[in-house]
Design a protein around this motif. Structure first.
Motif, mmCIF file in Angstrom:
data_model
loop_
_atom_site.group_PDB
_atom_site.id
_atom_site.type_symbol
_atom_site.label_atom_id
_atom_site.label_comp_id
_atom_site.label_asym_id
_atom_site.label_seq_id
_atom_site.Cartn_x
_atom_site.Cartn_y
_atom_site.Cartn_z
ATOM 1 N N THR A 74 0.840 -1.294 0.060
ATOM 2 C CA THR A 74 0.013 0.183 -0.059
ATOM 3 C C THR A 74 0.925 1.187 -0.040
ATOM 4 O OG1 THR A 74 -1.578 -1.025 1.115
ATOM 5 C CG2 THR A 74 -1.881 1.241 1.223
ATOM 6 N N SER A 75 0.875 1.980 -0.938
ATOM 7 C CA SER A 75 1.632 3.135 -1.102
ATOM 8 C C SER A 75 1.103 4.255 -0.286
ATOM 9 C CB SER A 75 1.696 3.717 -2.552
ATOM 10 O OG SER A 75 0.481 4.410 -2.916
ATOM 11 N N VAL A 76 2.108 5.462 -0.117
ATOM 12 C CA VAL A 76 1.574 6.482 0.843
ATOM 13 C C VAL A 76 0.315 7.072 -0.017
ATOM 14 C CG1 VAL A 76 2.384 8.617 1.605
ATOM 15 C CG2 VAL A 76 4.040 6.732 1.193
ATOM 16 N N ALA A 122 1.995 0.025 13.677
ATOM 17 C CA ALA A 122 1.823 -1.100 14.110
ATOM 18 C C ALA A 122 1.685 -2.186 12.982
ATOM 19 C CB ALA A 122 0.796 -1.267 15.176
ATOM 20 N N ASP A 123 0.967 -1.720 12.120
ATOM 21 C CA ASP A 123 0.452 -2.783 10.841
ATOM 22 C C ASP A 123 0.519 -2.227 9.447
ATOM 23 O OD1 ASP A 123 -1.579 -1.192 11.515
ATOM 24 O OD2 ASP A 123 -2.745 -2.838 11.625
ATOM 25 N N GLU A 124 1.343 -1.057 9.458
ATOM 26 C CA GLU A 124 1.602 -0.524 7.975
ATOM 27 C C GLU A 124 2.774 -0.015 7.840
ATOM 28 O OE1 GLU A 124 -0.967 2.918 7.310
ATOM 29 O OE2 GLU A 124 -2.621 1.866 8.453
ATOM 30 N N PRO A 125 3.372 -0.122 6.601
ATOM 31 C CA PRO A 125 4.748 0.561 6.206
ATOM 32 C C PRO A 125 5.267 1.902 6.846
ATOM 33 C CG PRO A 125 3.852 -0.641 4.441
ATOM 34 C CD PRO A 125 2.566 -0.249 5.274
ATOM 35 N N HIS A 126 6.233 1.789 7.545
ATOM 36 C CA HIS A 126 6.624 3.155 8.175
ATOM 37 C C HIS A 126 7.041 4.133 7.107
ATOM 38 C CE1 HIS A 126 6.687 0.457 11.271
ATOM 39 N NE2 HIS A 126 8.170 0.224 11.322
ATOM 40 N N LEU A 127 7.110 5.513 7.549
ATOM 41 C CA LEU A 127 7.234 6.486 6.594
ATOM 42 C C LEU A 127 8.208 7.518 7.331
ATOM 43 C CD1 LEU A 127 3.571 7.441 5.839
ATOM 44 C CD2 LEU A 127 4.939 6.475 4.413
ATOM 45 N N VAL A 128 8.746 8.475 6.499
ATOM 46 C CA VAL A 128 9.408 9.592 6.915
ATOM 47 C C VAL A 128 8.908 10.824 5.888
ATOM 48 C CG1 VAL A 128 11.946 11.009 6.524
ATOM 49 C CG2 VAL A 128 11.869 8.468 6.817
ATOM 50 N N HIS A 129 8.794 11.855 7.168
ATOM 51 C CA HIS A 129 8.086 13.080 6.463
ATOM 52 C C HIS A 129 9.169 14.251 6.533
ATOM 53 C CE1 HIS A 129 5.962 17.065 7.548
ATOM 54 N NE2 HIS A 129 5.313 16.322 6.489
ATOM 55 N N PHE A 167 -1.560 10.559 9.489
ATOM 56 C CA PHE A 167 -0.391 9.639 9.898
ATOM 57 C C PHE A 167 0.048 9.638 11.351
ATOM 58 C CE2 PHE A 167 0.360 9.867 5.104
ATOM 59 C CZ PHE A 167 0.059 8.640 4.871
ATOM 60 N N GLU A 168 0.062 11.003 11.913
ATOM 61 C CA GLU A 168 0.341 11.188 13.170
ATOM 62 C C GLU A 168 -0.753 10.057 13.882
ATOM 63 O OE1 GLU A 168 2.412 15.264 13.511
ATOM 64 O OE2 GLU A 168 0.355 15.131 13.992
ATOM 65 N N ALA A 169 -2.186 10.228 13.643
ATOM 66 C CA ALA A 169 -3.156 9.584 14.521
ATOM 67 C C ALA A 169 -2.781 8.186 14.446
ATOM 68 C CB ALA A 169 -4.588 10.047 14.050
ATOM 69 N N LYS A 170 -2.316 7.625 13.601
ATOM 70 C CA LYS A 170 -2.371 6.138 13.486
ATOM 71 C C LYS A 170 -0.808 5.392 14.031
ATOM 72 C CE LYS A 170 -3.458 5.792 9.122
ATOM 73 N NZ LYS A 170 -3.784 5.017 7.745
ATOM 74 N N ALA A 171 0.041 6.613 14.112
ATOM 75 C CA ALA A 171 1.365 6.014 14.278
ATOM 76 C C ALA A 171 1.364 5.710 15.754
ATOM 77 C CB ALA A 171 2.308 7.181 14.355
ATOM 78 N N ASP A 194 8.679 6.234 1.513
ATOM 79 C CA ASP A 194 8.368 5.143 2.036
ATOM 80 C C ASP A 194 9.189 3.732 1.671
ATOM 81 O OD1 ASP A 194 7.345 4.735 -0.559
ATOM 82 O OD2 ASP A 194 5.413 4.034 0.185
ATOM 83 N N GLU A 195 10.325 4.200 0.959
ATOM 84 C CA GLU A 195 11.044 3.089 0.305
ATOM 85 C C GLU A 195 12.157 2.657 1.198
ATOM 86 O OE1 GLU A 195 11.252 1.660 -2.275
ATOM 87 O OE2 GLU A 195 10.687 2.717 -4.191
ATOM 88 N N GLU A 196 12.454 1.271 1.292
ATOM 89 C CA GLU A 196 13.218 0.983 2.776
ATOM 90 C C GLU A 196 14.790 1.481 2.550
ATOM 91 O OE1 GLU A 196 14.243 -0.427 6.020
ATOM 92 O OE2 GLU A 196 12.269 -0.742 5.186
ATOM 93 N N PRO A 197 15.325 1.842 1.551
ATOM 94 C CA PRO A 197 16.596 2.568 1.676
ATOM 95 C C PRO A 197 16.431 3.925 2.271
ATOM 96 C CG PRO A 197 16.222 1.289 -0.458
ATOM 97 C CD PRO A 197 14.953 1.343 0.014
ATOM 98 N N ASP A 198 15.341 4.745 2.029
ATOM 99 C CA ASP A 198 15.296 5.894 2.689
ATOM 100 C C ASP A 198 14.968 5.840 4.007
ATOM 101 O OD1 ASP A 198 15.481 7.595 0.100
ATOM 102 O OD2 ASP A 198 13.392 7.096 -0.317
ATOM 103 N N LEU A 199 14.309 5.078 4.413
ATOM 104 C CA LEU A 199 13.830 4.665 5.776
ATOM 105 C C LEU A 199 15.233 4.206 6.547
ATOM 106 C CD1 LEU A 199 10.526 2.761 5.190
ATOM 107 C CD2 LEU A 199 10.726 5.013 6.568
ATOM 108 N N SER A 200 15.858 3.483 5.932
ATOM 109 C CA SER A 200 17.392 2.918 6.594
ATOM 110 C C SER A 200 18.166 4.093 6.857
ATOM 111 C CB SER A 200 18.007 1.833 5.955
ATOM 112 O OG SER A 200 17.022 0.862 5.821
ATOM 113 N N ALA A 201 18.370 4.895 5.998
ATOM 114 C CA ALA A 201 19.209 6.113 5.687
ATOM 115 C C ALA A 201 18.768 7.022 7.029
ATOM 116 C CB ALA A 201 19.111 6.859 4.668
ATOM 117 N N TYR A 202 17.203 7.284 7.079
ATOM 118 C CA TYR A 202 16.907 8.289 8.032
ATOM 119 C C TYR A 202 17.169 7.618 9.578
ATOM 120 C CZ TYR A 202 15.781 12.197 4.901
ATOM 121 O OH TYR A 202 15.566 12.797 4.116
#
Length: 288
Positions: A8-10, A228-235, A105-109, A246-254
């Motif tokens: 599921t994309s952003v 808890a049950d969705e892919p993580h995000l960077v804002h 997204f904050e409300a679901k984090a 939401d790409e894993e390389p971006d998430l890992s870098a941040y």
């Protein structure tokens, strides 16, 4: 806990959140919508939570049923068409639009890691600090618009005090705490508010002290949202542009960047001491 759809994309998730908001605005239940459209209530619920893929025809039917204006309908359906694209960014002329997706997204984090280099994080701002900051950034706002923006930001903060409150870790540059924002006394009360907030078990505040030299936080602020049950995000946000990654390389870098910033920040106890020291300095400046 059931796993969310990892694909599921952003964009799809923002459309799903819009669908829920549209239904709630009309005081309809999932069962009400399901009965009219001839689908199951569980399908309506899954569409709104992003736990199942969104089909163009289903979304178009919902938007028609909700009598969404044509311009808004085109916007959402276009976003859905492009939902296979990873990440998401938007440029808007007004702060409310830039805040909208972040608020959803904050409300679901379940957990948020927030690094701010120039201002106090929005979830920890006092009302008067928030007002002074927004007013200073946009002199064209009317009093009514300013009131609405401040109220929206204050309402977001209930996420930190509700029964199932998220875990929130805020890392703030000391430079942000020494900015002259608002009238005398505003920053003093803001610092005291940070000290009070940090006493909550789900909130951790840490300060990056002055004088440590070059560090990765100088590249700018960012927020990592974990679910808890969705892919993580960077804002990311800058001027009139907001971006979600939401790409894993971006998430890992941040994640690495955040760990490095933590490495040069003061521990919670030392942070409390630094905040108390700044408050004492401000007390001396604001005393008659």
């Amino acid at each position: 806990m059931p796993a969310g759809n990892p694909h599921t994309s952003v964009r799809s998730r923002t459309v799903a959140a819009e669908l829920r908001a549209l239904r709630e605005q009309r005081n309809l239940s999932c069962e009400d919508v399901a009965e009219v459209l001839g689908v199951s209530a569980s399908k309506v619920s899954r569409m709104e939570t992003g736990k199942s893929g969104l089909q163009y025809e289903d979304v178009a039917a919902l938007l028609g049923f909700y009598r969404v204006p044509m311009s808004k309908r085109h916007e959402l359906l276009d976003r859905l068409k492009r939902s296979d694209e990873r990440g998401w960014w938007e440029r808007q002329a007004g702060l409310p639009q830039l805040w909208r997706a972040l608020i959803e997204f904050e409300a679901k984090a379940a957990r948020i890691h927030d690094y701010q280099s120039l201002v106090v994080p929005g979830l920890l701002q006092t009302g008067e600090y928030c007002r002074a900051l927004i007013e200073g950034l946009d002199k064209t706002l009317s009093d009514g618009e300013l009131d609405n923006l401040v109220a929206a930001r204050m309402a977001r903060q209930t996420l930190l005090t509700r029964a199932n409150a998220m875990q929130y870790l805020a890392v703030i540059s000391e430079d942000a705490l020494r900015q002259d924002i608002g009238a005398p006394g505003v920053m003093l009360r803001q610092i005291r508010h940070l000290l009070s907030a940090a006493e909550r078990p789900n909130i951790t505040v840490r300060v990056v002290p002055r004088g440590i030299g070059v560090h990765v936080g100088l590249r700018g602020p960012f927020i990592i949202l974990e679910f808890a049950d969705e892919p993580h995000l960077v804002h990311l946000e800058n001027q009139d542009t907001a971006m979600f990654l939401d790409e894993e390389p971006d998430l890992s870098a941040y994640r690495v960047a955040f760990r490095n910033i933590l490495g040069v920040s003061l521990a919670p106890a030392a942070t409390a001491e630094r905040l108390a020291m700044i408050a004492e300095e401000l007390t001396g400046r604001t005393a008659p």
